[in-house]
Enzyme design. Structure first.
Site, PDB file in Angstrom:
ATOM      1  CE  LYS A  45      -2.125   1.590  -2.470  1.00  0.00           C
ATOM      2  NZ  LYS A  45      -2.122   0.267  -1.869  1.00  0.00           N
TER       3      LYS A  45
HETATM    4  O1  G3P Z   1      -4.950  -2.361  -1.797  1.00  0.00           O
HETATM    5  C1  G3P Z   1      -5.330  -2.199  -0.474  1.00  0.00           C
HETATM    6  C2  G3P Z   1      -5.280  -3.480   0.252  1.00  0.00           C
HETATM    7  O2  G3P Z   1      -3.965  -3.920   0.320  1.00  0.00           O
HETATM    8  C3  G3P Z   1      -5.903  -3.496   1.584  1.00  0.00           C
HETATM    9  O3  G3P Z   1      -6.455  -4.726   1.705  1.00  0.00           O
HETATM   10  O4  G3P Z   1      -7.292  -6.713   2.824  1.00  0.00           O
HETATM   11  O5  G3P Z   1      -5.687  -5.180   4.004  1.00  0.00           O
HETATM   12  O6  G3P Z   1      -8.035  -4.469   3.605  1.00  0.00           O
HETATM   13  P1  G3P Z   1      -6.900  -5.304   3.137  1.00  0.00           P
END
Ligand code: G3P
Length: 218
Positions: free
Chosen positions: A83
């Site tokens: 990533k």
């Molecule tokens: O895959 C990306 C994710 O982990 C981000 O999610 O909920 O932190 O915006 P969030």
């Protein structure tokens, strides 16, 4: 559409994997920090549970550092996908890793033009973050539609992982748009399956069955 789980928690990964619906895992530094274990050990264990791609994120800021980290992470398992942030240094890293046959997932993508550039640099996957756009009153799923349109226009092979998913409607819309993959927190995966009419239906069938048995005296 493939379904990944967005977590570094082993119990959640094992449970989702046992349902027969899991195609891969995405992690990030925040998710790994939550588990309070050595990240390499945690990632190795995740890769032993799930056969599909497992995203592990680099934390260096410059491309030399990112490439070095990526090479170490790639040694953990064949499943590992690197990533990489959607930045100038991230693009340089993507080009190098792609030439070396190492798969990449370009993360923190918030615009269709970013998605176009990462594809040109050789990204295997791109992760548009829909929830974080919704959080700032911008329609997150419009980004996914735009990326899908652009990728289809030019027959681009980079796969779209809809990320930062907050609820089942995001998953439904991703499937309507034709995104390749969604990556969901465990609780969203459970919500995809739950329906009150299913629960009510089971209760009613069981109660009618019991009545029949009572009537027949057994
Ligand atoms: O895959 C990306 C994710 O982990 C981000 O999610 O909920 O932190 O915006 P969030």
């Amino acid at each position: 559409m493939k379904l990944f789980i967005d977590t570094a928690n082993l119990e959640e990964i094992k449970e989702a994997n046992s349902l027969g619906i899991l195609d891969g895992v995405t992690t990030n530094p925040t998710l790994l920090a939550r588990e309070k274990r050595e990240p390499v050990v945690q990632l190795r264990e995740i890769c032993s549970i799930v056969k599909g791609p497992v995203s592990a994120e680099v934390t260096a800021q410059d491309y030399q550092g990112m490439v070095k980290e990526a090479e170490e992470l790639a040694k953990i398992s064949e499943n590992i996908v690197i990533k990489v942030p959607t930045t100038l240094e991230g693009l340089k890293t993507t080009k190098i890793l792609s030439q070396r046959g190492i798969r990449t997932n370009l993360t923190l993508c918030f615009s269709p033009l970013q998605a176009l550039l990462v594809a040109k640099a050789g990204a295997t996957f791109v992760s548009p973050f829909v929830g974080r756009l919704d959080d700032i009153s911008t329609e997150g799923m419009d980004l996914v539609s735009d990326v899908k349109l652009i990728y289809d226009n030019y027959k681009i092979k980079t796969q779209i992982i809809v990320a930062s998913i907050r609820h089942p409607i995001h998953v439904l819309e991703a499937a309507r748009i034709g995104a390749d993959i969604v990556t969901c927190p465990f609780k969203v995966i459970i919500h995809l399956l739950k329906h009150p009419l299913t629960d009510i239906g089971i209760e009613r069938f069981l109660s009618d069955w019991k009545k029949l048995k009572d009537t027949l005296g057994r």
